[in-house]
Design an enzyme around this catalytic site. Structure first.
Site, PDB file in Angstrom:
ATOM      1  N   ARG A  15      69.258 -26.567 123.223  1.00 21.12           N
ATOM      2  CA  ARG A  15      70.061 -25.370 123.468  1.00 21.12           C
ATOM      3  C   ARG A  15      69.456 -24.639 124.662  1.00 21.12           C
ATOM      4  O   ARG A  15      68.235 -24.504 124.751  1.00 21.12           O
ATOM      5  CB  ARG A  15      69.975 -24.494 122.231  1.00 21.12           C
ATOM      6  N   ARG A  40      61.355 -15.240 110.651  1.00 17.03           N
ATOM      7  CA  ARG A  40      62.532 -16.116 110.685  1.00 17.03           C
ATOM      8  C   ARG A  40      63.215 -15.898 112.019  1.00 17.03           C
ATOM      9  O   ARG A  40      62.788 -15.062 112.821  1.00 17.03           O
ATOM     10  CB  ARG A  40      63.452 -15.716 109.513  1.00 17.03           C
ATOM     11  N   LYS A  41      64.341 -16.609 112.252  1.00 17.77           N
ATOM     12  CA  LYS A  41      65.066 -16.412 113.511  1.00 17.77           C
ATOM     13  C   LYS A  41      65.472 -14.948 113.672  1.00 17.77           C
ATOM     14  O   LYS A  41      65.655 -14.226 112.678  1.00 17.77           O
ATOM     15  CB  LYS A  41      66.289 -17.314 113.561  1.00 17.77           C
ATOM     16  N   GLY A  95      80.136 -26.568 109.103  1.00 17.44           N
ATOM     17  CA  GLY A  95      79.965 -27.829 108.380  1.00 17.44           C
ATOM     18  C   GLY A  95      79.005 -27.756 107.215  1.00 17.44           C
ATOM     19  O   GLY A  95      78.675 -28.775 106.605  1.00 17.44           O
ATOM     20  N   CYS A 132      76.677 -21.297 111.788  1.00 15.48           N
ATOM     21  CA  CYS A 132      76.702 -21.365 113.256  1.00 15.48           C
ATOM     22  C   CYS A 132      78.119 -21.133 113.776  1.00 15.48           C
ATOM     23  O   CYS A 132      78.306 -20.664 114.891  1.00 15.48           O
ATOM     24  CB  CYS A 132      76.164 -22.711 113.720  1.00 15.48           C
ATOM     25  N   GLY A 133      79.123 -21.471 112.989  1.00 15.63           N
ATOM     26  CA  GLY A 133      80.520 -21.236 113.390  1.00 15.63           C
ATOM     27  C   GLY A 133      81.025 -19.865 112.969  1.00 15.63           C
ATOM     28  O   GLY A 133      82.198 -19.557 113.149  1.00 15.63           O
TER      29      GLY A 133
END
Ligand code: SF4
Length: 516
Positions: free
Chosen positions: A72, A181-182, A437, A442-443
């Protein structure tokens, strides 16, 4: 080598989760140097535990873990120039089988990379000021911003310099490379919430306040938003921040997260859990021990939510100039299209390109008299500014084609679904469809009018791919995540089921009533 700083959470090392212990043993950023060695010694020489740390270099193993990687690349606020677009295209062509995905956080993603190619990719990205570092991992990710910053008739100020300063402050800074975390930041002065403030760990949105007898333009501050399997809306702090104070406040919030964030259970480590437990008031009290007192909230200048859609031709704040928003179906484009885009932008625009959190692209700075010629170019027939309603409002995560966490395929299914709906259903107001998914997000399916979350379903013929359908998510007034409907829909039934759902809405809605 200089001695590493000792962190306060190291005192209770036995209570830390496995990833925390790994990060203490060796910082995620240390892996960047190791990559040069592994590029010579090969994929097989990468120690198992360093696959986790590779995220700090912006790299994930690609499904099915056969030596290929995904990378990314950060694009702060989605601002690119054509030199950078051409380098992104060259790298995709040489190493990434020509594929470029635009993500929901304004980054781009490559697939099919091999470890021996990574040093060359690092070098060529750095030469044009681009970085994959910390695009993944427990650290400050790409900073999302207003994709129209600097040209936006609906922004109070141009936020590009602030985002650049934040990027300089956080990128590769070892003070912040080991967060629980992120950590996702957004900065936007667009009054239509172009950067989706409420789903970020830390967000700055447009505000004004009377200071010294004058109206000062600045920001309100939100903390603790995030999606994944347990979504939270960010909470607004009672704080007004001037543009020149954004970095100080962002550093303060990040230090609070670093020092107080949860490191015991990985699934409770995001800032949202700390904010939910403390509340906004206590969070501000602790923050002020880091940054000192700040003025209280001023007047909010958010007036709505544009959901990040800019397709079409629109006037800029610079008179006589227009931006052209292009639709990239499901965010998937190619090296060839990026080369063509760079050529068009040099010919018709000012050399600037923008990426959008709805996985689309923008060509800014087109003089009015050049618009017709630009619109007639062949690239704009595929990446059209005038897409059909469903394909023009569809967002898809990577899915099982490349993602190791995926339970289902996404981009291909979404393409079939929106093509079917565009044929079968007429709409006067767009309906936004997002697909994930797996339960990660992420979507960003929870903020969609209709969200699809992939999973598995048991049938007499065995396990099949199926989707939970959720409805009514948005970040406008009364922002809310969408509500799951009962049951799951097998992948091959998604298109007809959504058609029925949308026809039901059309039949029963009040005039002008949005889907949410
Ligand atoms: Fe992978 Fe799940 Fe993210 Fe989709 S939502 S890219 S399947 S982790």
């Amino acid at each position: 080598m200089a001695e590493r700083r000792k962190w306060k959470w190291e005192e209770n090392a036995a209570e830390l989760n496995e990833v925390e212990r790994l990060k203490l043993k060796k910082d995620g950023l240390d892996v960047i140097q190791d990559i040069y060695r592994w590029a010579k010694s090969g994929y097989e020489s990468i120690p198992e535990e360093d696959f986790t740390r590779l995220k700090w270099a912006g790299i994930y193993q690609q499904r099915p873990k056969d030596g290929h990687f995904m990378m990314r690349v950060r694009i702060p606020s989605g601002v690119l120039d054509t030199r950078q677009v051409r380098v992104l295209a060259e790298l995709a062509r040489e190493y990434g089988r020509g594929l470029i995905d635009v993500t929901t956080r304004q980054s781009v993603q490559y697939h099919w990379l091999r470890i021996e190619q990574i040093p060359d990719i690092f070098r060529r990205l750095e030469e044009v000021g681009l970085h994959p570092y910390e695009a993944c991992g427990d650290c400050p990710r790409n900073i999302v911003g207003n994709p129209l910053a600097g040209i936006d008739p609906h922004e109070l100020i141009d936020t590009r310099p602030i985002v650049e300063e934040l990027e300089r402050t956080f990128l590769l800074n070892r003070e912040f490379s080991n967060l629980p975390r992120k950590y996702k930041i957004s900065v936007s002065s667009n009054v239509y919430n172009a950067a989706n403030a409420q789903i970020h760990d830390l967000a700055f949105t447009p505000a004004v306040k009377e200071i010294g007898g004058k109206e000062a333009v600045g920001f309100h501050v939100w903390v603790g938003g995030g999606l994944s399997s347990r979504p939270h809306m960010a909470k607004q702090l009672d704080l007004f921040v001037l543009p020149e104070q954004v970095v100080e406040v962002a550093v303060g919030v990040t230090r609070v997260f670093r020092d107080y964030g949860y490191r015991k259970k990985r699934h409770r480590a995001r800032l949202k859990f700390l904010v939910a437990d403390w509340g906004a008031e206590k969070f501000l009290e602790v923050l002020e021990t880091y940054i000192g007192p700040y003025p209280s909230r001023g007047k909010d200048r958010l007036v709505g939510w544009n959901a990040g859609y800019f397709t079409g031709v629109h006037p800029q704040k610079q008179k006589g100039y227009f931006y052209v928003g292009l639709n990239v179906p499901m965010g998937r484009t190619s090296a060839e299209e990026f080369f063509q885009l760079a050529d068009l932008v040099d010919e018709y625009g000012s050399g600037s390109v923008r990426t959008v959190n709805t996985q689309n692209l923008i060509i800014p700075d087109v003089p009015e008299e050049r618009l017709d010629d630009l619109l007639a170019e062949s690239l704009l027939q595929r990446l059209t500014p005038y897409p059909k309603p469903f394909v023009g409002h569809a967002v898809s995560c990577t899915g099982i084609q490349f993602c190791n966490l995926a339970l289902t395929e996404t981009k291909g299914l979404m393409r079939r679904v929106v093509e079917y709906l565009d044929e079968q259903v007429e709409l006067d107001t767009p309906i936004r469809l997002h697909i994930n998914g797996c339960p990660n997000s992420c979507g960003q399916q929870q903020i969609a009018d209709i969200g699809l979350m992939g999973g598995k379903m048991k049938t007499v013929d065995g396990m099949i791919e199926a989707y939970t359908v959720s409805v009514g998510g948005h970040l406008g007034e009364g922002a809310t995540f969408n509500t799951p409907l009962k049951g799951r829909v097998p992948a091959d039934r998604v298109a007809p089921v959504l058609k029925e759902l949308i026809l039901f809405y059309k039949e029963h809605r009040e005039p002008e009533e949005p889907f949410w």
